[in-house]
Design a protein around this motif. Sequence first.
Motif, PDB file in Angstrom:
ATOM      1  N   LEU A 338       0.952  -1.236  -0.039  1.00  0.00           N
ATOM      2  CA  LEU A 338      -0.081   0.006  -0.200  1.00  0.00           C
ATOM      3  C   LEU A 338       0.761   1.442   0.109  1.00  0.00           C
ATOM      4  O   LEU A 338       0.523   2.129  -0.714  1.00  0.00           O
ATOM      5  N   LEU A 339       1.957   1.186   0.823  1.00  0.00           N
ATOM      6  CA  LEU A 339       2.964   2.317   0.801  1.00  0.00           C
ATOM      7  C   LEU A 339       3.426   2.428  -0.857  1.00  0.00           C
ATOM      8  O   LEU A 339       3.361   3.490  -1.147  1.00  0.00           O
TER       9      LEU A 339
ATOM     10  N   ASN B  88       9.292   4.021  -4.731  1.00  0.00           N
ATOM     11  CA  ASN B  88       8.529   4.856  -4.113  1.00  0.00           C
ATOM     12  C   ASN B  88       8.434   4.780  -2.750  1.00  0.00           C
ATOM     13  O   ASN B  88       8.118   5.743  -2.067  1.00  0.00           O
ATOM     14  N   LEU B  89       9.245   3.874  -2.019  1.00  0.00           N
ATOM     15  CA  LEU B  89       9.335   3.975  -0.535  1.00  0.00           C
ATOM     16  C   LEU B  89      10.448   4.801   0.016  1.00  0.00           C
ATOM     17  O   LEU B  89      11.683   4.713  -0.807  1.00  0.00           O
ATOM     18  N   THR B  90      10.437   5.169   1.054  1.00  0.00           N
ATOM     19  CA  THR B  90      11.684   5.852   1.743  1.00  0.00           C
ATOM     20  C   THR B  90      12.507   4.767   2.021  1.00  0.00           C
ATOM     21  O   THR B  90      12.232   3.618   2.252  1.00  0.00           O
ATOM     22  N   GLY B  91      13.977   5.392   2.324  1.00  0.00           N
ATOM     23  CA  GLY B  91      14.912   4.325   2.650  1.00  0.00           C
ATOM     24  C   GLY B  91      14.593   3.526   4.043  1.00  0.00           C
ATOM     25  O   GLY B  91      14.590   2.277   4.297  1.00  0.00           O
ATOM     26  N   LEU B  95      13.666  -0.304   4.715  1.00  0.00           N
ATOM     27  CA  LEU B  95      14.406  -1.078   5.543  1.00  0.00           C
ATOM     28  C   LEU B  95      13.446  -1.824   6.585  1.00  0.00           C
ATOM     29  O   LEU B  95      13.543  -2.864   6.971  1.00  0.00           O
ATOM     30  N   PHE B  96      12.521  -0.951   7.196  1.00  0.00           N
ATOM     31  CA  PHE B  96      11.610  -1.463   7.931  1.00  0.00           C
ATOM     32  C   PHE B  96      10.689  -2.624   7.459  1.00  0.00           C
ATOM     33  O   PHE B  96      10.584  -3.956   8.084  1.00  0.00           O
ATOM     34  N   ALA B 127      17.363   9.052   5.064  1.00  0.00           N
ATOM     35  CA  ALA B 127      16.353   7.846   5.467  1.00  0.00           C
ATOM     36  C   ALA B 127      14.911   8.111   4.960  1.00  0.00           C
ATOM     37  O   ALA B 127      14.205   7.275   4.732  1.00  0.00           O
ATOM     38  N   ASP B 128      14.421   9.569   4.916  1.00  0.00           N
ATOM     39  CA  ASP B 128      13.161   9.667   4.616  1.00  0.00           C
ATOM     40  C   ASP B 128      13.265  10.279   3.316  1.00  0.00           C
ATOM     41  O   ASP B 128      11.957  10.723   2.903  1.00  0.00           O
ATOM     42  N   LEU B 129      14.016  10.052   2.371  1.00  0.00           N
ATOM     43  CA  LEU B 129      13.982  10.251   0.810  1.00  0.00           C
ATOM     44  C   LEU B 129      13.436   8.924   0.211  1.00  0.00           C
ATOM     45  O   LEU B 129      13.860   7.979   0.625  1.00  0.00           O
TER      46      LEU B 129
END
Lengths: 1193, 305
Positions: A338-339, B88-91, B95-96, B127-129
């Motif tokens: 979903l993300l 499209n996910l952040t780093g 990782l999570f 991390a949040d890019l």
Amino acid sequence: MTLPASVHRLLIVARHEASTQMRSPMLFGLFAFAAIATVAINPAAMIPSGDAAIGGVRPFSNSRYALAQTFALTGLLFYTFLTSILAGLAVVRDDEERVGDLIHSTPLTPQEYVLGKFGGIVAVLGLVVTAHLTLAIVWYEGALWWGSDAILGPFGLANYLIPAMIFLVPGIVFCAALAFAAGERTRAPLAVYAVSTALFFGALGGLIPRPSSSLDGALDLFFQTFDLWGARWLSQTIFHADRGVEFYNQAPFAFDWAFLLNRLFVAGVPALAIGISMRHARNRIRGRGRASSRGPGVPREPAVAESSAVAVRRASLRMRSRPPGVLAGAIGVARADLLRMKGEAGPWLFVGFAMLLTLESLGSARGVFDSQVILTAGGAAVGLIEVVTAMGCLLLMFHIGESLDSARHHRLQALIGATPVRSSSLLMGTQLSGAALVSGLLGSCGLIVLALLTWQGQAPVDVRPLALVWGLLLMPTFLVWSAWITAVVAITRSRHAAYVAGLGLLMLTIALTLSGSMTWLTNWPLWGVLRWSDLGMFEPDRAALLLNRLTMIGLTGLLGTIALAAWPRTEADRLRGRGPARLRAQLKRLTPAALTAVIPALCLSSSIQAGPDGKAAREEDRNYWRRNVATWSGFVPPALIRVEAWVDLHPRESRMDVRGVFLLRNTADHEVRVLPFTVGPGFGPVTWEIDGLPARALNRSGLHILSLVKPLTPGGQTRIAFAYTARLPYGTSRGGAHTSEFILPSGVVLSTLDRNFLPLPGFMEDVGVNDDNRAEPFEIPEDAWKGTLPPLSGGTPFTSLMQVTAPSEYTVNGAGEKLSQSVSDGRTTVVWESAHPVRFLNLVAGRFAVKRKGGAAVFHHPAHGYNVDEILEALAAARARYSEWFRRYPWTELRLSEYADHSTRAQGFPTNISFSEGIGFLTQSGGGVSLPTIVTAHEAAHQWWAHLLMPGRAPGADVLIEGMAHYSTMLFLEAEHGDEARREFARGLELRYTNQRRLDGEKPLSRIVSGTSPAEESAIYDKGAWVMWMLQQQLGRDNMLAGLRSFIRRFEGSADHPALQDLVEELRPLAPSASDFQSFVDEWFQGTVMPKFRFSGAQVTRTVEGWTVTADLENIGSGTVTLDVVAARGERSSFGGPPPTTPYEDARVKVRLKPGQKAAISLKMSFKPDRLLADPDVLVLQLNRDRARLVLH
Amino acid sequence: MIEIRDLVKVYPGPIVALAGLSLEIPRGMFGLLGPNGSGKTTLMRILAGLLEPTAGAVFKDGCDVTFTPERIWTRLGYLPQDFGFYPNLTGRQMLFHLLSLKGVEGPEGLDSICSSLLDQVNLRAAADLKVRSYSGGMRQRLGIAQAIAGDPDLVIVDEPTTGLDPEERIRFYRLLAELAEARTVLLSTHIVEDVAMLCPRFAVIRQGRLVEETTPSAARAALSGRIFEGRASHDQLEVLRKSGRLTQSYFYEGRNLARVHVPEGPPPDGFQPSPPTLEDAYLILMRNEVAAAQSDPSIAPGPPV
């Protein structure tokens, strides 16, 4: 010759694209679909014309129009999706393969790239079309070789090529170009899928008949513009009004400007789309326009810790690793899924489009006779099942395909594969994220429903039915669909193969549904099988519904197990081979899963087999016919003169215990030694008595033969007693068939029209008859009406006494007068008696509220009070009016009782009209002539036309029942609501008749036999009413009514039953002109004329006194008619509509026109007219009434 | 300890990727050296449970895990040669996700673990890019972070320093060395220097076969006194190459420098003795293998892996 470098590069790209597409499963799927369409669709069946009777005129399978329609529908249904996806993913695929940087660092320009890719796609699609056309030619032209009964005209290659080039190819190119542009623009597969879905439903929407609304103009323009395949143009322009087989077989195409403009649009848009794509590609590749998504570099962190510090930090985390549980793993996968999609437009496009479809479906929902329905939460939930399942399944299919493939094309397979998360979690996680998406889609559609309910302000705004139907009942549908797609992806390792398989399953489902072949066993999406009633949910096949859902859940488990077994977590060694041990292990895993599907499926199958559509029941019916037709067909049983019955109803068990007595009199001139009775298939063993003595019946497959100890002499009487227990319904229907008689918790509807209630004397001609053994109707001589005719149905009239017991919460209505009612031990006992002879009995029971007025009563569900007042008013007024016009109503009360919408109809039995909730209780009232009033007036009229007067068994007799009931409704509307109401109703009947009318094979009213086709049904109802109304214009109203009264007096209770010709002769003396009367009879009763009018040469001239209008009016149809022609201005008031803003004025003249005759019209008036109209008062039946007018300037 | 017994992998073709490889990988750092297409990645994938072998077996601490890879996955950290992330996910999100698939847990929670690991691989600022904005080196570091998460007792890293700048490489080596103190770390690479720096033991494979298993010092010692270095012209280099004595050549201060292996006899003129390097030993091993393969037709050509 050396090609320019640019062209050379373009061709390289095109060739590569074509060779890539040639290996795509979607291309094979596309061709397979086209081939299936070719083999499965009969082009001749596309022509809604011809005479189906033996030896009748039939359309050619290889005519241009037949092939045009075939190609248009094939394009819409089979090409739209796969063409769009194939083209739309072309650029996306290059992104996934990460060849972009390599390709675009060569001299290849973005324009060459785009043109080359699209050119390659068009090339392979061209190959598919060529193969499709070749197959079509071989299959259709060779039809006779493989035993088809198709009718072929002379072969012409142009008959194939021209329709393909005009209807098929432009649509293909349009879909490909638009999807290609979407893929190039968004680089997101889901966006491509959303576009293809929109193209499909947009084109399909143009074909669905739509009720008129204020959005007509805009919608028409939209659908006309986006008529990609020309299907709408064919449907509305060519096939709408039947032009006859001759036309469709021979005539060349005649395109109008609207269609040519549409083709121009469809051809032009691809060029625009590709042009935009080229420009966008150029900007994107060269980094122009918006800032690059890469962004600036991230500032470096200073070099941090020494290893010991790092070691300390790691140690302090005290990490450990434990395999996540199945659900925890699945939730993790779903969350990431979903993300991943958060920023994508695709899911939003799907949801938005689903909401639009929901709004459109609900807004255009209509009941019978195009009536506007009262929206209820349950009705909407069930009515939208097709929309939400189609959209939900498409969204799921594309999401699952992309999600399961995402690890591969994002090169995450190795990382994820080497974690301890279970494979079942990986698969389940995708299902969970899909479930979240579909829940969002359903929730959004649900919001639309709730918003509309709120805006409507009538039915309660209740979310529970939506939760029940969409949340609970449809869950197995989405589960099994997800499992199917997942299994295909797992086995084939290809999302594209899954799309082909998924679309194929959807096509198959649509085909099964449309052909009526869908059964409870195969109906995985619950299409067309559920009925919501506030009186009782999901009846009558609740058990079947439960078993169906359990089967789908079991199938989900089986497919899920297969998917898991096939899922390529660890790449298997191909050389090692499966081995028997491995196979055994897989079988061991699959067997329990298979059982969870097989067991409920078997239960369901056996329930269907034991039911009315099962093999045993069909065999029994066939045997009924086979064993008895030769002996008993034509046998006239002794007259039934009295019926007494004691009925114990047990609605919760769908059971009734019946005891009864028939009193029969031998009206023949010979002895009768045996008496046959037809019993219902749901009857248990029947015990018989003859004149008080036990008797044994010979059971010949449902025909019980009683042998009389003493022969019944002419004029003699006998008492036949019987007792049995019966169930209705018994077993499960095959596919949720509509049922008009039942004993269910929601209510009871039974009648002696069929064999489910009481035994019927004699042999029933239509039991056990199907297409294999159906004979053409007996040819009755033209002058048979001059003799004595037996009744059309129902036998001789009898008096009746019926005692019914039922649970005390039920109200029981029967025929005649209520003699008594009592309650004891939780059961109510009601006694009904009809001293006035009737031919039919019926029983309606339910948990009713009741309203009474003026000798009429309406029994209804307490929550369905919306239209009760209107129905009651109409019922009471109809009783009064018809009593005045035709004959005094001989009973005390005329009742109307509501029942659940298992079959949307109303039936007028003596004193007791059964009326389904969908035919009047849940329709919108006001703003025009409403359905509740029309149907009430129509059914009330049957008390006279069918019960007090039963026509004889002769062609045209049904006009005396249904045509007269509709004519009576016309009279009623005029008397109660004014001529505007009558005009509106008449226009509706005319439109329905002209739409249904089939030029070839139309029979005159005097020769029509009902039940053969929708066209003939409409002729009986609608044309019949119109002809009576036109006859009334000739005779005058008072004469017409006087004639009808004397007609009823003559034949009521007579042993001779009238034919249509008898009515004609009854009215003849009342006609002012004998010759005009005969002409009318020749044209409208004995002929099939249809006038059609056209104005031309209109001129408006200013004069001293005012204005003069001259014009020519031509009858371009058939039939000689006299009609008014008016020059008018202003608006005429319409029934129930707003008052006109400009007052209406007209000047008129009467004109008599023969076929082909043109008359010069001259009208003088003091006002300036704005239009010319033929027959403004809707008094002459004609074709294309809306074109019999001319706007004046 | 990881024990590999007679491992064979044949792809349809047939293409032999592993031709009966036997090896024991002890606790600590172990290097796997070989040219491209030697079968290193195939071996890594089999050990990581992503690929079934055609024959042979793999044992981990005495347990046969050849067809039960789930026994390995619970305690495995794997960094493949070719991998990617959801763009499209952040780093942090990526990782999570991977850590939750691995079932990593700790007293401070997974979020804290992720932050700490990102810190360790120098990705805190990014991390949040979204991962799509990461450079190649940043992606590699993110991969390293997920590989070292949890408490794996087997860490497999396949060409791990691709895309890393020298400073990052050194940080990564320190990380790997620290990890190797308490577990088995299998480092697959074609960069000899990495093995020289990190691995107390290593194996050389070529065309799916084990060529040699030894230690860097032993490999160097075997060439003691036999390696010579000197300047050479282009022509001289060609002569040396053809003679098979050339081990390495490189530019130094604008001139060709060559290193030659002279098992016996005098070195070429102008060449001086030089301490053998591991590269010399590796290249000589490969050359000997090639020569042996050319003379022994039973040695099949290697796979294009």
